[in-house]
Design a protein around this motif. Structure first.
Motif, PDB file in Angstrom:
ATOM      1  N   SER A   4      35.890  47.370  33.163  1.00 44.04           N
ATOM      2  CA  SER A   4      34.908  46.671  32.342  1.00 44.04           C
ATOM      3  C   SER A   4      35.541  45.515  31.581  1.00 44.04           C
ATOM      4  CB  SER A   4      34.262  47.651  31.352  1.00 44.04           C
ATOM      5  OG  SER A   4      33.457  46.973  30.414  1.00 44.04           O
ATOM      6  N   GLY A   5      36.642  45.786  30.905  1.00 48.12           N
ATOM      7  CA  GLY A   5      37.306  44.748  30.133  1.00 48.12           C
ATOM      8  C   GLY A   5      37.886  43.654  30.993  1.00 48.12           C
ATOM      9  N   PHE A   6      38.440  44.021  32.143  1.00 49.79           N
ATOM     10  CA  PHE A   6      39.078  43.017  32.998  1.00 49.79           C
ATOM     11  C   PHE A   6      38.056  42.150  33.710  1.00 49.79           C
ATOM     12  CE2 PHE A   6      41.198  41.413  36.812  1.00 49.79           C
ATOM     13  CZ  PHE A   6      42.357  40.892  36.250  1.00 49.79           C
ATOM     14  N   MET A   7      36.977  42.752  34.217  1.00 48.23           N
ATOM     15  CA  MET A   7      35.969  41.994  34.960  1.00 48.23           C
ATOM     16  C   MET A   7      34.862  41.468  34.064  1.00 48.23           C
ATOM     17  SD  MET A   7      35.506  43.889  38.636  1.00 48.23           S
ATOM     18  CE  MET A   7      34.544  45.242  37.983  1.00 48.23           C
ATOM     19  N   GLY A   8      34.851  41.893  32.773  1.00 47.95           N
ATOM     20  CA  GLY A   8      33.809  41.434  31.876  1.00 47.95           C
ATOM     21  C   GLY A   8      32.443  41.953  32.250  1.00 47.95           C
ATOM     22  N   THR A   9      32.366  43.185  32.698  1.00 50.23           N
ATOM     23  CA  THR A   9      31.085  43.796  33.047  1.00 50.23           C
ATOM     24  C   THR A   9      30.910  45.065  32.231  1.00 50.23           C
ATOM     25  OG1 THR A   9      32.003  45.197  34.793  1.00 50.23           O
ATOM     26  CG2 THR A   9      31.338  42.968  35.425  1.00 50.23           C
ATOM     27  N   SER A  10      29.701  45.559  32.151  1.00 50.32           N
ATOM     28  CA  SER A  10      29.510  46.873  31.557  1.00 50.32           C
ATOM     29  C   SER A  10      30.229  47.887  32.436  1.00 50.32           C
ATOM     30  CB  SER A  10      28.018  47.198  31.451  1.00 50.32           C
ATOM     31  OG  SER A  10      27.394  47.032  32.702  1.00 50.32           O
ATOM     32  N   PRO A  11      30.670  49.018  31.873  1.00 51.53           N
ATOM     33  CA  PRO A  11      31.513  49.953  32.627  1.00 51.53           C
ATOM     34  C   PRO A  11      30.771  50.860  33.593  1.00 51.53           C
ATOM     35  CG  PRO A  11      31.150  50.788  30.427  1.00 51.53           C
ATOM     36  CD  PRO A  11      30.496  49.427  30.469  1.00 51.53           C
ATOM     37  N   GLY A  12      29.451  50.672  33.735  1.00 54.99           N
ATOM     38  CA  GLY A  12      28.650  51.624  34.495  1.00 54.99           C
ATOM     39  C   GLY A  12      29.061  51.820  35.930  1.00 54.99           C
TER      40      GLY A  12
ATOM     41  N   VAL B   8      41.682  34.048  39.689  1.00 57.74           N
ATOM     42  CA  VAL B   8      42.207  35.414  39.859  1.00 57.74           C
ATOM     43  C   VAL B   8      41.149  36.431  39.485  1.00 57.74           C
ATOM     44  CG1 VAL B   8      43.913  37.072  39.012  1.00 57.74           C
ATOM     45  CG2 VAL B   8      44.609  34.727  39.532  1.00 57.74           C
ATOM     46  N   LEU B   9      40.443  36.185  38.371  1.00 54.94           N
ATOM     47  CA  LEU B   9      39.389  37.108  37.947  1.00 54.94           C
ATOM     48  C   LEU B   9      38.333  37.266  39.029  1.00 54.94           C
ATOM     49  CD1 LEU B   9      38.760  36.125  34.207  1.00 54.94           C
ATOM     50  CD2 LEU B   9      39.725  38.255  35.068  1.00 54.94           C
ATOM     51  N   ARG B  10      37.918  36.143  39.611  1.00 51.78           N
ATOM     52  CA  ARG B  10      36.878  36.166  40.644  1.00 51.78           C
ATOM     53  C   ARG B  10      37.348  36.944  41.863  1.00 51.78           C
ATOM     54  NH1 ARG B  10      36.032  32.016  44.430  1.00 51.78           N
ATOM     55  NH2 ARG B  10      34.040  32.100  45.505  1.00 51.78           N
ATOM     56  N   ARG B  11      38.598  36.723  42.281  1.00 54.70           N
ATOM     57  CA  ARG B  11      39.124  37.416  43.457  1.00 54.70           C
ATOM     58  C   ARG B  11      39.280  38.909  43.207  1.00 54.70           C
ATOM     59  NH1 ARG B  11      43.775  32.927  45.145  1.00 54.70           N
ATOM     60  NH2 ARG B  11      42.319  31.407  46.028  1.00 54.70           N
TER      61      ARG B  11
ATOM     62  N   LEU C 216      42.217  47.237  26.620  1.00 54.07           N
ATOM     63  CA  LEU C 216      43.350  46.918  27.494  1.00 54.07           C
ATOM     64  C   LEU C 216      42.934  45.985  28.620  1.00 54.07           C
ATOM     65  CD1 LEU C 216      45.055  50.447  27.794  1.00 54.07           C
ATOM     66  CD2 LEU C 216      45.823  48.486  26.440  1.00 54.07           C
ATOM     67  N   GLY C 217      41.772  46.247  29.218  1.00 56.18           N
ATOM     68  CA  GLY C 217      41.299  45.407  30.313  1.00 56.18           C
ATOM     69  C   GLY C 217      41.027  43.977  29.876  1.00 56.18           C
ATOM     70  N   ALA C 218      40.451  43.809  28.673  1.00 57.54           N
ATOM     71  CA  ALA C 218      40.173  42.468  28.157  1.00 57.54           C
ATOM     72  C   ALA C 218      41.466  41.713  27.868  1.00 57.54           C
ATOM     73  CB  ALA C 218      39.316  42.557  26.895  1.00 57.54           C
ATOM     74  N   ARG C 219      42.471  42.394  27.363  1.00 61.71           N
ATOM     75  CA  ARG C 219      43.783  41.760  27.139  1.00 61.71           C
ATOM     76  C   ARG C 219      44.343  41.221  28.453  1.00 61.71           C
ATOM     77  NH1 ARG C 219      47.209  43.850  22.556  1.00 61.71           N
ATOM     78  NH2 ARG C 219      45.863  45.047  21.168  1.00 61.71           N
ATOM     79  N   MET C 220      44.234  42.022  29.499  1.00 62.47           N
ATOM     80  CA  MET C 220      44.728  41.606  30.817  1.00 62.47           C
ATOM     81  C   MET C 220      43.951  40.409  31.344  1.00 62.47           C
ATOM     82  SD  MET C 220      45.043  45.473  32.383  1.00 62.47           S
ATOM     83  CE  MET C 220      45.156  44.895  34.067  1.00 62.47           C
ATOM     84  N   ALA C 221      42.613  40.425  31.182  1.00 61.04           N
ATOM     85  CA  ALA C 221      41.766  39.359  31.727  1.00 61.04           C
ATOM     86  C   ALA C 221      42.068  38.010  31.090  1.00 61.04           C
ATOM     87  CB  ALA C 221      40.289  39.696  31.527  1.00 61.04           C
ATOM     88  N   ASN C 222      42.333  38.005  29.797  1.00 61.40           N
ATOM     89  CA  ASN C 222      42.581  36.749  29.100  1.00 61.40           C
ATOM     90  C   ASN C 222      43.946  36.156  29.418  1.00 61.40           C
ATOM     91  OD1 ASN C 222      40.175  36.183  27.468  1.00 61.40           O
ATOM     92  ND2 ASN C 222      40.630  38.118  26.470  1.00 61.40           N
ATOM     93  N   GLY C 223      44.738  36.876  30.198  1.00 61.73           N
ATOM     94  CA  GLY C 223      46.045  36.362  30.589  1.00 61.73           C
ATOM     95  C   GLY C 223      46.093  35.806  31.994  1.00 61.73           C
ATOM     96  N   VAL C 224      44.943  35.789  32.693  1.00 59.59           N
ATOM     97  CA  VAL C 224      44.926  35.290  34.071  1.00 59.59           C
ATOM     98  C   VAL C 224      43.854  34.214  34.211  1.00 59.59           C
ATOM     99  CG1 VAL C 224      45.749  37.493  34.995  1.00 59.59           C
ATOM    100  CG2 VAL C 224      43.291  37.045  34.871  1.00 59.59           C
ATOM    101  N   SER C 225      43.883  33.472  35.315  1.00 58.72           N
ATOM    102  CA  SER C 225      42.941  32.380  35.536  1.00 58.72           C
ATOM    103  C   SER C 225      41.590  32.903  36.020  1.00 58.72           C
ATOM    104  CB  SER C 225      43.502  31.407  36.580  1.00 58.72           C
ATOM    105  OG  SER C 225      43.523  32.025  37.859  1.00 58.72           O
TER     106      SER C 225
END
Length: 260
Positions: free
Chosen positions: A21-29, A238-241, A226-235
């Motif tokens: 959820s945090g890494f992809m920016g989606t709800s965790p469902g 990368v997130l889309r892939r 944790l996932g959001a921290r990771m997401a904000n460190g990549v382009s």
């Protein structure tokens, strides 16, 4: 399964769901439904009810804060129109899900994920090399309402929270920057817009035990941050892939489950 075992298994489900959820920016469902089936042995309707009930508390708040601190913002009108559509779609999806079999829900879930993958892959870039919308503050209300309705219906019908539809709808459909689209999606994991759909499942007893629910909530709080921290460190590329890869794995798993 004992109470302690349920608690630990629930924490594992929540942690994985929160990380995605945090890494992809989606709800965790999406992750919650799959891992409730995989780790808790829940049937499809129960997994979906558990997912929706676990998403009522604002477990994505830490993830929203991380995206906000990185400079991502969302106009209030986006939240209003998507939220109105979400409430309308969520109630309809919850009642519709109660009337169909586990198999129908599983195959609908697969088709939904494949459609999102196609939208991400086919996303076109503008001639100037940018794939972002120009004046983000003036997005028309109707597409936002439609995105919210689709997200709400998918949330109620498949128990997945609707975040994937919001992220893909904004990023691929309205060309909103990827990180900003993910912030908007996470905001809807804080606002309890899925409460009507969750109540429909809860009233029918479609949920796992409370020890597992408590474990899922704890895991979500930690995992989303944790996932959001990771997401904000990549382009954004990368997130889309990564999103395409993870959603593809989810679709393959659910297709396998539906065939078994």
């Amino acid at each position: 399964m004992s109470g302690i075992t349920e608690l630990l298994a629930g924490a594992g489900v929540g942690l994985i769901g929160g990380l995605t959820s945090g890494f992809m920016g989606t709800s965790p469902g999406g992750g919650l439904v799959i891992f409730c089936v995989l780790l808790l042995g829940a049937e499809q309707h129960v997994a979906q009810g558990t997912s929706l009930i676990a998403q009522v508390p604002p477990t994505g708040l830490a993830g929203v804060r991380r995206y906000w601190q990185s400079g991502n913002r969302s106009p209030l009108q986006w939240i209003v129109w998507i939220g109105i559509g979400f409430l309308v779609g969520g109630a309809g999806g919850g009642y519709a899900a109660a009337a169909v079999s586990d198999s129908v829900l599983q195959w609908t879930y697969v088709v939904y994920l494949v459609a999102l993958i196609a939208a991400l892959i086919l996303r076109r870039e503008r001639k100037d090399g940018s794939n972002e919308a120009g004046n983000l503050g003036e997005l028309p209300w109707l597409p936002l309402f439609f995105i919210g309705t689709l997200a709400g219906f998918s949330s109620g019908f498949m128990g997945i929270g609707g975040g994937l539809a919001i992220t893909v709808g904004l990023a691929a459909g309205l060309r909103v920057p990827q990180h900003q689209a993910q912030l908007v999606s996470l905001i809807f994991s804080v606002i309890p817009t899925n409460i009507l759909a969750a109540w429909i499942y809860w009233s029918k007893g479609l949920m796992v035990g409370w020890p597992a629910i408590i474990g899922i909530l704890a895991g979500l709080w930690i995992g989303t941050d944790l996932g959001a921290r990771m997401a904000n460190g990549v382009s954004k590329t990368v997130l889309r892939r990564v999103m395409i890869g993870l959603v593809s794995l989810m679709a393959i798993y659910m297709a396998t489950k539906a065939l078994s």
